[in-house]
Design a protein around this motif. Structure first.
Motif, PDB file in Angstrom:
ATOM      1  N   LEU A  64       0.666  -1.231   0.038  1.00 35.93           N
ATOM      2  CA  LEU A  64       0.041  -0.195   0.062  1.00 35.93           C
ATOM      3  C   LEU A  64       1.059   1.187   0.078  1.00 35.93           C
ATOM      4  O   LEU A  64       0.436   2.253  -0.649  1.00 35.93           O
ATOM      5  N   ILE A  65       1.918   1.109   0.693  1.00 40.81           N
ATOM      6  CA  ILE A  65       2.843   2.239   0.737  1.00 40.81           C
ATOM      7  C   ILE A  65       3.517   2.520  -0.574  1.00 40.81           C
ATOM      8  O   ILE A  65       3.434   3.740  -1.042  1.00 40.81           O
ATOM      9  N   LYS A  66       3.963   1.567  -1.238  1.00 42.69           N
ATOM     10  CA  LYS A  66       4.549   1.486  -2.505  1.00 42.69           C
ATOM     11  C   LYS A  66       3.625   1.965  -3.596  1.00 42.69           C
ATOM     12  O   LYS A  66       3.697   2.854  -4.648  1.00 42.69           O
ATOM     13  N   LYS A  67       2.228   1.594  -3.397  1.00 40.93           N
ATOM     14  CA  LYS A  67       1.302   2.165  -4.351  1.00 40.93           C
ATOM     15  C   LYS A  67       0.765   3.572  -4.242  1.00 40.93           C
ATOM     16  O   LYS A  67       0.687   4.235  -5.176  1.00 40.93           O
ATOM     17  N   LYS A  68       0.825   3.944  -3.151  1.00 42.37           N
ATOM     18  CA  LYS A  68       0.564   5.349  -2.575  1.00 42.37           C
ATOM     19  C   LYS A  68       1.666   6.176  -3.227  1.00 42.37           C
ATOM     20  O   LYS A  68       1.443   7.397  -3.865  1.00 42.37           O
ATOM     21  N   ARG A  69       3.012   5.646  -2.957  1.00 41.49           N
ATOM     22  CA  ARG A  69       4.046   6.599  -3.495  1.00 41.49           C
ATOM     23  C   ARG A  69       4.186   6.735  -5.123  1.00 41.49           C
ATOM     24  O   ARG A  69       4.469   7.658  -5.873  1.00 41.49           O
ATOM     25  N   GLN A  70       3.544   5.742  -5.699  1.00 45.54           N
ATOM     26  CA  GLN A  70       3.456   5.702  -7.119  1.00 45.54           C
ATOM     27  C   GLN A  70       2.370   6.631  -7.766  1.00 45.54           C
ATOM     28  O   GLN A  70       2.505   7.347  -8.699  1.00 45.54           O
ATOM     29  N   SER A  71       1.570   6.814  -6.849  1.00 51.23           N
ATOM     30  CA  SER A  71       0.313   7.820  -7.289  1.00 51.23           C
ATOM     31  C   SER A  71       0.460   9.123  -6.961  1.00 51.23           C
ATOM     32  O   SER A  71       0.017  10.022  -7.658  1.00 51.23           O
ATOM     33  N   LEU A  72       1.457   9.063  -6.093  1.00 52.22           N
ATOM     34  CA  LEU A  72       1.876  10.821  -5.735  1.00 52.22           C
ATOM     35  C   LEU A  72       2.761  11.361  -6.873  1.00 52.22           C
ATOM     36  O   LEU A  72       2.739  12.565  -7.268  1.00 52.22           O
ATOM     37  N   VAL A  73       3.445  10.381  -7.614  1.00 54.07           N
ATOM     38  CA  VAL A  73       4.704  10.964  -8.607  1.00 54.07           C
ATOM     39  C   VAL A  73       3.963  11.072  -9.872  1.00 54.07           C
ATOM     40  O   VAL A  73       2.934  11.158 -10.215  1.00 54.07           O
TER      41      VAL A  73
END
Length: 73
Positions: A64-73
């Protein structure tokens, strides 16, 4: 549908918890109580699942953290 404000909901929740406290505080030495009072006979063997659930929790957290970081970029 009638909406319930948060203060009223909190009061209902507190009253429900106080009223159900007697059900949670049962006497295990009572012979009529369905769960035996013998500590050698666990009612729920949760010890077998602590490590796998911790590993799954860490994996889900990483995903979930990896997915959130990708959506912020």
């Amino acid at each position: 549908m009638k909406t319930v404000n948060t203060l009223q909901f909190k009061i209902y929740l507190i009253v429900f918890n106080l009223m159900s406290f007697a059900a949670m505080a049962q006497d295990f030495d009572d012979p009529d109580f369905p769960i035996g009072g013998d500590p050698g006979d666990p009612a729920a063997p949760i010890d077998d699942w602590i490590l796998p659930m911790a590993i799954i929790g860490i994996a889900v957290m990483y995903y979930l953290i990896k997915k959130k970081r990708q959506s912020l970029v």
